[in-house]
Write a protein that holds these residues in place. Structure first.
Motif, PDB file in Angstrom:
ATOM      1  N   LYS A  15       0.809  -1.214   0.000  1.00 16.02           N
ATOM      2  CA  LYS A  15       0.000   0.000   0.000  1.00 16.02           C
ATOM      3  C   LYS A  15       0.844   1.266   0.000  1.00 16.02           C
ATOM      4  CE  LYS A  15      -1.996  -1.235   3.794  1.00 16.02           C
ATOM      5  NZ  LYS A  15      -1.431  -2.552   4.083  1.00 16.02           N
ATOM      6  N   SER A  16       1.853   1.308   0.829  1.00 16.19           N
ATOM      7  CA  SER A  16       2.684   2.517   0.917  1.00 16.19           C
ATOM      8  C   SER A  16       3.500   2.721  -0.354  1.00 16.19           C
ATOM      9  CB  SER A  16       3.607   2.451   2.136  1.00 16.19           C
ATOM     10  OG  SER A  16       2.829   2.456   3.310  1.00 16.19           O
ATOM     11  N   THR A  17       4.069   1.667  -0.870  1.00 18.13           N
ATOM     12  CA  THR A  17       4.851   1.769  -2.107  1.00 18.13           C
ATOM     13  C   THR A  17       3.971   2.215  -3.264  1.00 18.13           C
ATOM     14  OG1 THR A  17       6.347   0.033  -1.339  1.00 18.13           O
ATOM     15  CG2 THR A  17       6.335   0.491  -3.707  1.00 18.13           C
ATOM     16  N   VAL A  18       2.829   1.576  -3.411  1.00 21.99           N
ATOM     17  CA  VAL A  18       1.892   1.926  -4.485  1.00 21.99           C
ATOM     18  C   VAL A  18       1.367   3.345  -4.270  1.00 21.99           C
ATOM     19  CG1 VAL A  18      -0.380   1.384  -5.462  1.00 21.99           C
ATOM     20  CG2 VAL A  18       1.271  -0.457  -5.009  1.00 21.99           C
ATOM     21  N   GLY A  19       1.041   3.673  -3.042  1.00 19.16           N
ATOM     22  CA  GLY A  19       0.526   5.008  -2.744  1.00 19.16           C
ATOM     23  C   GLY A  19       1.517   6.108  -3.074  1.00 19.16           C
ATOM     24  N   VAL A  28       0.639  15.007  -6.078  1.00 16.01           N
ATOM     25  CA  VAL A  28       0.010  15.333  -4.800  1.00 16.01           C
ATOM     26  C   VAL A  28       0.802  14.691  -3.666  1.00 16.01           C
ATOM     27  CG1 VAL A  28      -2.294  15.549  -5.852  1.00 16.01           C
ATOM     28  CG2 VAL A  28      -1.577  13.343  -4.877  1.00 16.01           C
ATOM     29  N   GLY A  29       0.441  15.024  -2.447  1.00 15.22           N
ATOM     30  CA  GLY A  29       1.108  14.461  -1.285  1.00 15.22           C
ATOM     31  C   GLY A  29       0.673  13.046  -0.980  1.00 15.22           C
ATOM     32  N   PHE A  30       1.530  12.339  -0.253  1.00 13.48           N
ATOM     33  CA  PHE A  30       1.246  10.986   0.203  1.00 13.48           C
ATOM     34  C   PHE A  30       1.254  10.991   1.723  1.00 13.48           C
ATOM     35  CE2 PHE A  30       2.857   6.961   1.889  1.00 13.48           C
ATOM     36  CZ  PHE A  30       1.851   6.119   1.471  1.00 13.48           C
ATOM     37  N   ARG A  31       0.357  10.213   2.297  1.00  9.29           N
ATOM     38  CA  ARG A  31       0.288  10.093   3.758  1.00  9.29           C
ATOM     39  C   ARG A  31       0.000   8.644   4.118  1.00  9.29           C
ATOM     40  NH1 ARG A  31      -3.085  14.420   7.337  1.00  9.29           N
ATOM     41  NH2 ARG A  31      -2.745  13.530   9.412  1.00  9.29           N
TER      42      ARG A  31
END
Length: 171
Positions: A15-19, A28-31
């Protein structure tokens, strides 16, 4: 709900890598709510589990989800168990939620896939299968789309997620 996209799925699903890839393509930003919990607690998720227990972690996680859904306007990755909380599921209802659907064996084969994940301590295969069985209905409930990771790298999953939500990359 303010984020352009919210990713849910098993611990280690990517999820974090894809996000991060999606956020980069969208400009845009990632959180990540796990990172928010770590900041709030002043310690890692693993340390939080060890010192304060899963209950305290889940309290902090639910607060992090509420805050991020209200504030963040980019791409958001939730911790794998965030969907267990009924209030969090209610907040996700009808939103741009993507289930990053990784099979248990794929998670286990990834480098670092189970490292530092307290709920996968011990027999990671058995624990991950239990989590997958328990959480699958919740992922299906909140997801607008499901993007399988099988046979895809993170960039391909990100592209499929963007397409599924009709989000146009800026790069």
């Amino acid at each position: 709900m303010r984020p352009l996209a919210v990713l849910v799925g098993l611990p280690g699903a990517g999820k974090s890598t894809v996000g991060r890839l999606m956020a980069g393509r969208l400009g845009v930003g990632f959180r990540d709510t796990d990172e928010d919990v770590e900041l709030a607690a002043g310690r890692s998720v693993a340390q939080l589990f060890a010192v304060d227990g899963e209950r305290r972690f889940r309290e902090l996680e639910a607060a992090a989800v509420r805050t991020a859904l209200a504030e963040h306007t980019g791409v958001l990755a939730l911790g794998g168990g965030a969907v267990v909380d009924p209030d969090s599921r209610a907040l996700l209802a009808g939103g741009p939620v993507i289930h990053v659907d990784a099979e248990v064996q794929d998670v286990l084969s990834r480098r670092g896939g189970t490292a530092g994940r307290p709920l996968l301590a011990g027999d990671a295969t058995a624990r991950l299968r239990q989590l997958a069985a328990r959480r699958a209905p919740f992922y299906r409930e909140v997801a607008r789309v499901t993007v399988p990771t099988r046979g895809r790298d993170a960039a391909q999953v990100a592209q499929a997620a963007l397409r599924a939500l009709s989000l146009r990359p800026v790069r």
